[in-house]
Design a protein around this motif. Structure first.
Motif, PDB file in Angstrom:
ATOM      1  N   GLU A 266       1.412  -4.609  55.055  1.00  0.00           N
ATOM      2  CA  GLU A 266       2.244  -5.473  54.212  1.00  0.00           C
ATOM      3  C   GLU A 266       1.590  -5.756  52.862  1.00  0.00           C
ATOM      4  O   GLU A 266       2.177  -6.394  52.000  1.00  0.00           O
ATOM      5  N   PHE A 267       0.354  -5.299  52.693  1.00  0.00           N
ATOM      6  CA  PHE A 267      -0.384  -5.611  51.469  1.00  0.00           C
ATOM      7  C   PHE A 267      -0.177  -4.543  50.407  1.00  0.00           C
ATOM      8  O   PHE A 267       0.124  -3.395  50.695  1.00  0.00           O
ATOM      9  N   ARG A 268      -0.376  -4.966  49.199  1.00  0.00           N
ATOM     10  CA  ARG A 268      -0.359  -4.049  48.067  1.00  0.00           C
ATOM     11  C   ARG A 268      -1.792  -3.999  47.527  1.00  0.00           C
ATOM     12  O   ARG A 268      -2.482  -5.017  47.497  1.00  0.00           O
TER      13      ARG A 268
ATOM     14  N   VAL B 202      -3.402 -13.558  58.183  1.00  0.00           N
ATOM     15  CA  VAL B 202      -2.739 -13.343  56.893  1.00  0.00           C
ATOM     16  C   VAL B 202      -2.070 -14.624  56.449  1.00  0.00           C
ATOM     17  O   VAL B 202      -2.079 -14.986  55.273  1.00  0.00           O
ATOM     18  N   GLY B 203      -1.487 -15.348  57.407  1.00  0.00           N
ATOM     19  CA  GLY B 203      -0.975 -16.672  57.081  1.00  0.00           C
ATOM     20  C   GLY B 203       0.383 -16.697  56.428  1.00  0.00           C
ATOM     21  O   GLY B 203       1.074 -17.693  56.459  1.00  0.00           O
ATOM     22  N   LEU B 204       0.784 -15.628  55.832  1.00  0.00           N
ATOM     23  CA  LEU B 204       2.071 -15.616  55.146  1.00  0.00           C
ATOM     24  C   LEU B 204       3.150 -15.106  56.092  1.00  0.00           C
ATOM     25  O   LEU B 204       2.882 -14.274  56.951  1.00  0.00           O
ATOM     26  N   THR B 205       4.360 -15.626  55.922  1.00  0.00           N
ATOM     27  CA  THR B 205       5.458 -15.153  56.776  1.00  0.00           C
ATOM     28  C   THR B 205       6.039 -13.874  56.180  1.00  0.00           C
ATOM     29  O   THR B 205       5.817 -13.564  55.002  1.00  0.00           O
ATOM     30  N   GLY B 206       6.770 -13.169  57.014  1.00  0.00           N
ATOM     31  CA  GLY B 206       7.399 -11.929  56.556  1.00  0.00           C
ATOM     32  C   GLY B 206       8.278 -12.159  55.342  1.00  0.00           C
ATOM     33  O   GLY B 206       8.319 -11.360  54.419  1.00  0.00           O
ATOM     34  N   LYS B 207       8.959 -13.313  55.330  1.00  0.00           N
ATOM     35  CA  LYS B 207       9.880 -13.606  54.227  1.00  0.00           C
ATOM     36  C   LYS B 207       9.102 -13.789  52.919  1.00  0.00           C
ATOM     37  O   LYS B 207       9.483 -13.263  51.870  1.00  0.00           O
ATOM     38  N   GLU B 208       7.994 -14.530  53.037  1.00  0.00           N
ATOM     39  CA  GLU B 208       7.161 -14.754  51.835  1.00  0.00           C
ATOM     40  C   GLU B 208       6.611 -13.430  51.303  1.00  0.00           C
ATOM     41  O   GLU B 208       6.561 -13.197  50.100  1.00  0.00           O
ATOM     42  N   ILE B 209       6.220 -12.584  52.240  1.00  0.00           N
ATOM     43  CA  ILE B 209       5.638 -11.299  51.852  1.00  0.00           C
ATOM     44  C   ILE B 209       6.679 -10.426  51.176  1.00  0.00           C
ATOM     45  O   ILE B 209       6.392  -9.713  50.209  1.00  0.00           O
ATOM     46  N   LEU B 210       7.906 -10.520  51.676  1.00  0.00           N
ATOM     47  CA  LEU B 210       8.968  -9.731  51.047  1.00  0.00           C
ATOM     48  C   LEU B 210       9.179 -10.171  49.603  1.00  0.00           C
ATOM     49  O   LEU B 210       9.458  -9.373  48.716  1.00  0.00           O
ATOM     50  N   GLN B 211       9.050 -11.488  49.389  1.00  0.00           N
ATOM     51  CA  GLN B 211       9.259 -12.017  48.029  1.00  0.00           C
ATOM     52  C   GLN B 211       8.143 -11.569  47.085  1.00  0.00           C
ATOM     53  O   GLN B 211       8.390 -11.197  45.954  1.00  0.00           O
ATOM     54  N   ALA B 212       6.917 -11.654  47.560  1.00  0.00           N
ATOM     55  CA  ALA B 212       5.775 -11.242  46.729  1.00  0.00           C
ATOM     56  C   ALA B 212       4.689 -10.723  47.651  1.00  0.00           C
ATOM     57  O   ALA B 212       3.981 -11.509  48.282  1.00  0.00           O
TER      58      ALA B 212
ATOM     59  N   PRO C 124       1.296  -9.708  49.254  1.00  0.00           N
ATOM     60  CA  PRO C 124      -0.073 -10.071  48.879  1.00  0.00           C
ATOM     61  C   PRO C 124      -0.792  -8.861  48.289  1.00  0.00           C
ATOM     62  O   PRO C 124      -0.609  -7.744  48.753  1.00  0.00           O
ATOM     63  N   THR C 125      -1.573  -9.114  47.256  1.00  0.00           N
ATOM     64  CA  THR C 125      -2.234  -8.010  46.551  1.00  0.00           C
ATOM     65  C   THR C 125      -3.741  -8.152  46.671  1.00  0.00           C
ATOM     66  O   THR C 125      -4.279  -9.252  46.543  1.00  0.00           O
ATOM     67  N   VAL C 126      -4.402  -7.036  46.923  1.00  0.00           N
ATOM     68  CA  VAL C 126      -5.871  -7.030  46.965  1.00  0.00           C
ATOM     69  C   VAL C 126      -6.371  -6.067  45.891  1.00  0.00           C
ATOM     70  O   VAL C 126      -5.956  -4.909  45.850  1.00  0.00           O
ATOM     71  N   TYR C 127      -7.234  -6.576  45.025  1.00  0.00           N
ATOM     72  CA  TYR C 127      -7.864  -5.727  44.001  1.00  0.00           C
ATOM     73  C   TYR C 127      -9.223  -5.269  44.524  1.00  0.00           C
ATOM     74  O   TYR C 127      -9.996  -6.074  45.051  1.00  0.00           O
ATOM     75  N   MET C 128      -9.491  -3.998  44.362  1.00  0.00           N
ATOM     76  CA  MET C 128     -10.808  -3.477  44.748  1.00  0.00           C
ATOM     77  C   MET C 128     -11.312  -2.556  43.638  1.00  0.00           C
ATOM     78  O   MET C 128     -10.506  -1.978  42.916  1.00  0.00           O
ATOM     79  N   HIS C 129     -12.615  -2.438  43.549  1.00  0.00           N
ATOM     80  CA  HIS C 129     -13.177  -1.478  42.607  1.00  0.00           C
ATOM     81  C   HIS C 129     -13.723  -0.329  43.430  1.00  0.00           C
ATOM     82  O   HIS C 129     -14.691  -0.503  44.161  1.00  0.00           O
ATOM     83  N   ASN C 130     -13.091   0.820  43.320  1.00  0.00           N
ATOM     84  CA  ASN C 130     -13.371   1.962  44.192  1.00  0.00           C
ATOM     85  C   ASN C 130     -13.015   1.602  45.627  1.00  0.00           C
ATOM     86  O   ASN C 130     -13.882   1.440  46.490  1.00  0.00           O
TER      87      ASN C 130
END
Lengths: 370, 460
Positions: free
Chosen positions: B304-306, B268-278, B280-286
């Protein structure tokens, strides 16, 4: 040569009489059911597919389309005569009962009672209907009284048997629950809440029954429907407000915020502006206020059930009802009623929902819960 | 009015009949950059001898030319067929199954080719052809389905078949054909108005080279870290349901298309703090089709993802329109069509990721303008997805005894009604045969036509 599809034959049937049209339609109807049934042979379970892509906002069910299966009993050992709803028991069952609880599980089913008319009553500010729904009154009888100008019975909950209503029953030569005037109140009330006008009575549920018991022809039915609409000025004026809005903005929105964009033909819009005669978009808009509202009430209820009882499972949704699956050790009844039969605030009015409940056990036995 | 019989080029056309129908020539403007091609002239066009002067033509000028930045007199206007067949607005169907089965062209196709050969003229300076409806599309490109190609570009018939194997982008020497619906179809189905408006809005962007964007290709090595915002899609073997590859796009230069053998736990590469700030979002179709594979790749940090599902978003925003990615791509994607390539193609996977990204951004913009719809999507529709997926996975048990009895019940019904029909017909008519029932109804009983009053009885 024209075709023989269901649509083509349906149109042909309007104008022509030939037994062959009926034979072919019956054959095709049965054939489509068999096409769903034959692939089920030998399968331990079905895995229906659900998509939120119905125009109404409801989830569609395919593979197989369980909610479209008839509820009529087809059990070969059932002793009851004539068409009747399958009771989901060993000896009386319908196509929907092909799915059964696994060992160690049971089904809990609910069907909301008159949810769409309740929403219409709140949206239109029909305080009398709202009050009657809140009291669990026999609303069909009261509607009938308004339609025909009869006095309202002293006991609105059980006018058919209450002692206080003896005189009322005698004055009206009342036949009880099957009285044709009550049937008229019921068919009109359920069929016209979201309809464009009196002619929609022909599409109402049980309209053939009304025609039979009241001895009405096509025109008579429409006159009856008009009588109902005349007794409901708030309902009618609400519809006109909805149409005014939707022909101006090309959209309509439910009390929970679900929007429907309407694609209105210019001719239809002009006809509304000139004659205030609504067309297809008017019908779609009203339908959305009913069905779009129920779609979100249903979704939010399913989510609430799952949050409260994570071990429960969604089975399938059928119109205004839901089948849920539960492990035997877990019984949410009657606590679940608080979730399903909750009060919603619609147009500032509290609307309390009620439902009919059924339990299906893993041995095929069935009981109505109350 | 000039009659077809006076036009030598019309000799040999299968629709010529006695030649007494009017001939409507194209309205050619040399050096005009756009050639608009319609179906065939209507009554008014025939009377005036000019294309697009009736109701459809007026709508085209008033509404759609404006959207496209076009002006009558500065755009060439033509018809795929230049006469009215049998003095009506009807035309023989483009697809004629019997001929198609025999590998032959139908009468409409023969007529279209004849008309194009005899009267078709591509004015100098044409940079784009707008084809309206299936006749114009087939005439210009050889493709039949407007539903499949609406909103996308195709090369002119005979100008190569590279489009079949790649996300096609017109070169400077190409004259692309933009497919759209015949405007008369909108009168019958007003829901076509929205995509059609968007098609015409593409015209100036195509002329300016702003759309479509050239497909940038893709990278095959997995990303080193998972992007903060991304669109994600998977392809799997339809028989075994095993993952074949995934594609990912983060709005950057090129998407990733990663084969299943290279699928590993992507950090994932992002730290917990970064994730709390924004988050990570994944867009999917269906989302349902992709989420389990994504879970395998991201491991527990998937929590942790949205996620956003563009199909569910569109179902809330536009309940009456189609929600498939090919349709949404025709409205919002930056590139030309990719879905026709088939899932075996790697470009197809890359297109899915890029298309999902473009569709997601467009939907989110729309949701921002309508917070109530976003509320419905976020609270009433999206949270149901896991519950629905669980129900689909676990399924419902079947009572095989009842299945057998139900089949028997309906087979008996079918036999009963068949016997009744045969008794009525007087011979063993097969009620399941459309041909036999059709012959009985329309030839033996001679029903049909339009009786004006009352119900008519069959003559059988």
């Amino acid at each position: 040569m024209p075709g023989v599809s269901e649509k083509e034959l349906g149109a042909l049937k309007e104008e022509w009489e030939s037994p062959m049209i009926d034979y072919r339609l019956q054959y095709a109807g049965v054939d489509s059911v068999l096409r769903y049934l034959r692939p089920l042979v030998g399968l331990e379970s079905v895995h229906p597919h659900f998509l939120p892509t119905q125009k109404s906002g409801r989830w569609s069910t395919t593979n197989p389309p369980l909610p479209n299966f008839s509820v009529g009993c087809i059990s070969p050992v059932c002793t009851r005569e004539g068409w009747h709803v399958g009771r989901s028991s060993r000896n009386c069952w319908s196509l929907r009962d092909l799915v059964i609880p696994r060992k160690g599980e049971w089904f809990l089913k609910y069907d909301w009672n008159a949810i769409e008319p309740r929403i219409a009553a709140a949206e239109s500010g029909d305080e009398e209907d709202l009050e009657l729904f809140a009291q669990d009154a026999d609303i069909h009888t009261i509607r009938m009284c308004r339609m025909f100008g009869f006095p309202v019975p002293p006991d609105v909950i059980n006018p058919h048997q209450a002692e206080s209503c003896i005189e009322w029953r005698a004055d009206l030569h009342w036949d009880g629950k099957d009285d044709w005037r009550r049937v008229a109140g019921k068919v009109c009330g359920l069929g016209l809440s979201y309809a464009i006008g009196a002619s929609a009575i022909h599409e109402a549920r049980d309209v053939d029954e009304l025609a039979r018991v009241a001895g009405l022809d096509k025109r008579g039915l429409e006159a009856m429907a008009q009588r109902y609409l005349d007794s409901k000025p708030r309902l009618v004026s609400w519809k006109y407000r909805v149409w005014d809005g939707l022909y101006r903005t090309s959209e309509v929105r439910t009390f929970l915020g679900r929007r429907k964009r309407l694609f209105i033909a210019e001719q239809e819009r002009q006809r509304w502006l000139a004659y205030r005669r609504p067309g297809d978009a008017g019908k779609q808009g009203l339908n959305h206020l009913a069905q779009g509202s129920v779609a979100d009430i249903m979704n939010l209820t399913i989510i609430a059930i799952k949050r409260t009882w994570p071990e429960s499972r969604f089975g399938y949704q059928s119109h205004d009802g839901l089948l849920t699956v539960w492990p035997t050790h877990l019984n949410p009844w009657p606590a679940i009623r608080e979730v399903v039969e909750r009060t919603w605030i619609i147009n500032k009015y509290p609307v309390k929902l009620t439902a009919t409940w059924h339990r299906v056990n893993d041995d095929g036995t069935h009981e109505e819960l109350s | 009015m000039r009659l077809v019989r006076d036009v030598p080029g019309c000799l040999g056309c299968p629709l010529r009949g006695d030649g007494s129908q009017g001939f409507v020539p194209d309205e050619i403007i040399e050096r005009a950059p756009v050639l608009v091609v319609g179906q065939n002239p209507g009554e008014q066009e025939e009377a005036e001898g000019k294309p697009f002067v009736g109701k459809t033509g007026q709508t085209m000028e008033k509404t759609y030319f404006k959207l496209a930045g076009l002006e009558r007199g500065r755009v060439s206007i033509a018809n795929a067929l230049r006469c009215r067949w049998q003095d009506s607005n009807e035309l023989p169907p483009l697809v004629q199954p019997k001929q198609a089965q025999a590998g032959k062209r139908g009468i409409a196709e023969e007529a279209l080719l004849h008309c194009q050969k005899a009267h078709g003229y591509l004015p100098s300076g044409t940079k784009l052809i707008v084809s309206q409806g299936e006749y114009a599309l087939w005439s210009a490109t050889g493709q039949r389905s407007v539903t499949s190609w609406r909103g996308w570009l195709l090369p002119l018939r005979g100008h190569g078949d590279g489009w079949k194997y790649e996300i096609w982008h017109p070169s400077s020497s190409d004259i692309p054909v933009l497919a759209t619906v015949h405007l008369a179809a909108i009168f019958r189905d007003p829901s076509l108005a929205l995509p059609t408006r968007m098609d015409w809005q593409k015209v100036p962007r195509i002329l300016q080279g702003k759309w479509p964007v050239r497909f940038p290709g893709f990278q095959t090595a997995p990303p080193k870290v998972w992007p903060l915002n991304s669109a994600f899609d998977t392809e799997f073997n339809p028989d075994t349901r095993e993952l074949t590859r995934y594609s990912l796009y983060d709005g950057g230069d090129r998407p990733w298309v990663v084969e299943a053998k290279d699928v590993s736990n992507v950090p994932v590469g992002l730290t917990g703090k970064e994730i709390l700030q924004a988050p990570p979002t994944v867009y999917m179709h269906n989302m349902e089709a992709d989420i389990l594979d994504l879970e395998r790749m991201l491991g527990p940090r998937i929590q942790e993802f949205r996620f956003e599902d563009t199909m569910l978003m569109h179902a809330v925003l536009w309940s009456d329109l189609p929600h498939d990615l090919h349709y949404l791509g025709s409205l919002f994607a930056r590139t030309n069509s990719w879905k026709h390539l088939g899932y075996e193609s790697l470009d197809y996977s890359a297109g899915d990721a890029m298309g999902t990204w473009d569709v997601a951004l467009a939907q989110l913009r729309e949701m921002k303008e309508d917070p109530q719809s976003y509320w419905v999507y976020r609270n009433s529709v999206f949270p149901l997805a896991p519950t629905i997926m669980e129900a689909e996975r676990v399924g419902l048990a079947l009572d095989q005894g009842r299945v057998g009895e139900a089949i028997q019940h309906f087979e008996v019904l079918q036999e009963d009604v068949s016997r009744e029909a045969q008794a009525y017909a007087g011979y063993p008519l097969n009620l399941g045969s459309s041909e036999q029932v059709s012959r009985w109804l329309y030839e033996v009983e001679k029903i049909g036509g339009k009786p004006k009053r009352g119900k008519m009885h069959a003559r059988g």
